[in-house]
Design an enzyme around this catalytic site. Structure first.
Site, PDB file in Angstrom:
ATOM      1  N   ARG A 234       0.865  -1.188   0.000  1.00 46.88           N
ATOM      2  CA  ARG A 234       0.000   0.000   0.000  1.00 46.88           C
ATOM      3  C   ARG A 234       0.899   1.235   0.000  1.00 46.88           C
ATOM      4  O   ARG A 234       1.907   1.272   0.714  1.00 46.88           O
ATOM      5  CB  ARG A 234      -0.907   0.032   1.240  1.00 46.88           C
ATOM      6  CG  ARG A 234      -2.098  -0.902   1.171  1.00 46.88           C
ATOM      7  CD  ARG A 234      -3.141  -0.461   0.130  1.00 46.88           C
ATOM      8  NE  ARG A 234      -4.264  -1.381   0.073  1.00 46.88           N
ATOM      9  CZ  ARG A 234      -4.381  -2.412  -0.759  1.00 46.88           C
ATOM     10  NH1 ARG A 234      -3.425  -2.681  -1.622  1.00 46.88           N
ATOM     11  NH2 ARG A 234      -5.455  -3.172  -0.751  1.00 46.88           N
ATOM     12  N   GLU A 263      -2.183   7.376  -5.588  1.00 43.36           N
ATOM     13  CA  GLU A 263      -2.859   6.551  -6.596  1.00 43.36           C
ATOM     14  C   GLU A 263      -4.377   6.720  -6.660  1.00 43.36           C
ATOM     15  O   GLU A 263      -4.957   6.536  -7.725  1.00 43.36           O
ATOM     16  CB  GLU A 263      -2.472   5.082  -6.450  1.00 43.36           C
ATOM     17  CG  GLU A 263      -3.012   4.391  -5.224  1.00 43.36           C
ATOM     18  CD  GLU A 263      -2.570   2.923  -5.194  1.00 43.36           C
ATOM     19  OE1 GLU A 263      -1.377   2.655  -5.135  1.00 43.36           O
ATOM     20  OE2 GLU A 263      -3.460   2.051  -5.221  1.00 43.36           O
TER      21      GLU A 263
HETATM   22  P1  NAD Z   1      -1.433 -11.121   4.928  1.00 42.48           P
HETATM   23  O1  NAD Z   1      -2.473 -10.670   5.885  1.00 42.48           O
HETATM   24  O2  NAD Z   1      -1.392 -12.563   4.523  1.00 42.48           O
HETATM   25  O3  NAD Z   1       0.013 -10.741   5.498  1.00 42.48           O
HETATM   26  C1  NAD Z   1       0.308  -9.517   6.084  1.00 42.48           C
HETATM   27  C2  NAD Z   1       1.445  -9.753   7.062  1.00 42.48           C
HETATM   28  O4  NAD Z   1       1.847  -8.480   7.580  1.00 42.48           O
HETATM   29  C3  NAD Z   1       1.029 -10.633   8.247  1.00 42.48           C
HETATM   30  O5  NAD Z   1       1.965 -11.687   8.419  1.00 42.48           O
HETATM   31  C4  NAD Z   1       1.062  -9.662   9.417  1.00 42.48           C
HETATM   32  O6  NAD Z   1       1.441 -10.288  10.647  1.00 42.48           O
HETATM   33  C5  NAD Z   1       2.122  -8.694   8.942  1.00 42.48           C
HETATM   34  N1  NAD Z   1       2.131  -7.449   9.696  1.00 42.48           N
HETATM   35  C6  NAD Z   1       1.111  -6.833  10.342  1.00 42.48           C
HETATM   36  N2  NAD Z   1       1.547  -5.732  10.955  1.00 42.48           N
HETATM   37  C7  NAD Z   1       2.870  -5.633  10.696  1.00 42.48           C
HETATM   38  C8  NAD Z   1       3.869  -4.723  11.064  1.00 42.48           C
HETATM   39  N3  NAD Z   1       3.587  -3.653  11.837  1.00 42.48           N
HETATM   40  N4  NAD Z   1       5.118  -4.936  10.622  1.00 42.48           N
HETATM   41  C9  NAD Z   1       5.402  -6.007   9.856  1.00 42.48           C
HETATM   42  N5  NAD Z   1       4.497  -6.917   9.479  1.00 42.48           N
HETATM   43  C10 NAD Z   1       3.250  -6.739   9.899  1.00 42.48           C
HETATM   44  O7  NAD Z   1      -1.583 -10.187   3.660  1.00 42.48           O
HETATM   45  P2  NAD Z   1      -1.086 -10.477   2.157  1.00 42.48           P
HETATM   46  O8  NAD Z   1      -2.150 -11.209   1.412  1.00 42.48           O
HETATM   47  O9  NAD Z   1       0.270 -11.050   2.175  1.00 42.48           O
HETATM   48  O10 NAD Z   1      -1.075  -9.001   1.569  1.00 42.48           O
HETATM   49  C11 NAD Z   1      -0.136  -8.035   1.993  1.00 42.48           C
HETATM   50  C12 NAD Z   1      -0.560  -6.690   1.473  1.00 42.48           C
HETATM   51  O11 NAD Z   1      -0.381  -6.685   0.042  1.00 42.48           O
HETATM   52  C13 NAD Z   1      -2.068  -6.399   1.646  1.00 42.48           C
HETATM   53  O12 NAD Z   1      -2.312  -5.792   2.891  1.00 42.48           O
HETATM   54  C14 NAD Z   1      -2.377  -5.468   0.508  1.00 42.48           C
HETATM   55  O13 NAD Z   1      -2.252  -4.155   1.021  1.00 42.48           O
HETATM   56  C15 NAD Z   1      -1.279  -5.729  -0.512  1.00 42.48           C
HETATM   57  N6  NAD Z   1      -1.766  -6.229  -1.798  1.00 42.48           N
HETATM   58  C16 NAD Z   1      -1.382  -5.590  -2.943  1.00 42.48           C
HETATM   59  C17 NAD Z   1      -1.806  -6.057  -4.195  1.00 42.48           C
HETATM   60  C18 NAD Z   1      -1.377  -5.395  -5.477  1.00 42.48           C
HETATM   61  O14 NAD Z   1      -2.057  -5.599  -6.498  1.00 42.48           O
HETATM   62  N7  NAD Z   1      -0.294  -4.664  -5.506  1.00 42.48           N
HETATM   63  C19 NAD Z   1      -2.659  -7.174  -4.246  1.00 42.48           C
HETATM   64  C20 NAD Z   1      -3.020  -7.801  -3.053  1.00 42.48           C
HETATM   65  C21 NAD Z   1      -2.581  -7.332  -1.830  1.00 42.48           C
END
Ligand code: NAD
Length: 328
Positions: A234, A263
């Site tokens: 994000r 964005e």
């Molecule tokens: P997920 O929930 O599986 O993983 C997120 C991880 O971040 C978890 O392991 C959580 O413990 C960790 N986390 C939470 N707080 C944290 C902190 N303060 N410091 C470090 N780590 C922390 O999510 P995901 O499916 O892996 O997705 C990750 C992110 O990718 C989503 O939140 C979304 O914003 C983004 N995303 C982007 C696209 C794109 O098209 N670019 C598509 C899907 C998701």
């Protein structure tokens, strides 16, 4: 079950229409308008609405949806930072999302961006097109043997860890929880340690109060000179103005961004004929070591099919009062 589908793109309609025969009870109307307070009224008479990352699912929007009789908001994405979940609960509107549709789709784009900025592929492509076969400005570094620092090792971060291991990198990570599936090859360290020792830093944690602007001038100053930074998570994880300050301090070999603070309003729009009054994006792109894409991490055939299938199952569950792990 009637669904109003906001901000429809051709590829959305294609992927949802392909699987719609599997959901005979669901009827979808597609509109191009974004979901926001002004357009929420269009949902009158629908059971549910479907929205995406760029929607404004604020308290105002939700109140109007509630008055229109909408019972569920179906996010066709993983992130839900644009949804006022407290307000939704207060109004009794169920919000569901697609937490995992193809983590590798996003992780592969993260590595593509890292490689592209490292080897300056965007420059090389244009140079060869212009009959310029010189190598000026194209020198990269090896990933093999270097350290990848992955921030957030959920589904996408874990996929990125596996990709980096495939490149022969040492993989370190920072997360508030350790992912047991990575214990054989990932070493968890503090965020400070990760910033200090990584040659490639890739962000995969969600946007929350605790992660807002986690990459700022203080954290950038802790990074190694010549680091590559990638963000496919994000935009607001990074303070853009301070990133620009860091670029001017010559901190980065390269920066790859699929998401960026500016964005909203740009994502998936063609604004190529417009004169931008102010644009941080343009300022970022004025640097030779920055490459940006417009939130396309999810955009693969496999991910689109999975998103459509999960969203329509979410709709059935929401309207039948079934709680699942996809509730937010
Ligand atoms: P997920 O929930 O599986 O993983 C997120 C991880 O971040 C978890 O392991 C959580 O413990 C960790 N986390 C939470 N707080 C944290 C902190 N303060 N410091 C470090 N780590 C922390 O999510 P995901 O499916 O892996 O997705 C990750 C992110 O990718 C989503 O939140 C979304 O914003 C983004 N995303 C982007 C696209 C794109 O098209 N670019 C598509 C899907 C998701």
């Amino acid at each position: 079950m009637k669904l109003l589908f906001y901000a429809t793109k051709i590829y959305d309609k294609k992927s949802f229409d392909t699987i719609l025969p599997n959901f005979p009870e669901v009827e979808i109307d597609y509109i191009e308008h974004e979901l926001e307070p002004r357009t929420a009224i269009l949902a009158k008479g629908y059971d549910a609405v479907c929205a995406f990352v760029s929607a404004d699912v604020s308290a105002d929007t939700l109140s109007i949806l509630s008055e229109c009789g909408v019972k569920a908001v179906l996010m066709r994405c993983a992130g839900f930072n644009n949804v006022d979940t407290d307000k939704a609960k207060e109004l009794g509107i169920v919000v569901k999302r697609v937490p995992a549709y193809s983590p590798e789709s996003v992780a592969e784009l993260a590595m593509a961006l890292a490689m592209a900025v490292n080897r300056r592929l965007y420059k090389a492509y244009n140079k060869v097109r212009e009959n310029d076969y010189t190598l000026k400005g194209l020198r990269g570094v090896l990933f093999y043997g270097k350290t990848a620092g992955i921030v957030g090792t959920g589904k996408i971060g874990a996929a990125m860890c596996r990709i980096c291991r495939g490149f022969g990198m040492r993989v370190i990570a920072y997360d508030v929880y350790e992912n047991p599936s990575l214990k054989d090859f990932v070493e968890y360290v503090s965020l400070d340690e990760l910033l200090k020792t990584s040659d490639l830093i890739s962000l995969h944690c969600p946007l929350m109060d605790s992660t807002y602007h986690m990459i700022n001038i203080e954290s950038i100053k802790k990074m190694k000179d010549g680091v590559i930074l990638v963000n496919t998570s994000r935009g607001a994880l990074i303070d853009t103005d301070e990133l620009i300050e860091g670029i001017r301090l010559n901190k980065f070999l390269g920066i790859g961004l699929d998401v960026y603070e500016e964005e909203a309003g740009n994502v998936y729009e063609d604004r190529s004929d417009e004169i931008m009054q102010h644009s941080v994006t343009a300022r970022l792109l004025s640097f030779p070591n920055v490459m940006m894409t417009s939130h396309q991490g999810f955009y693969t055939v496999e991910a689109l099919e999975a998103i459509a299938d999960t969203t329509l199952n979410n709709m059935k569950d929401a309207l039948n009062g079934i709680q699942t792990a996809n509730d937010v």
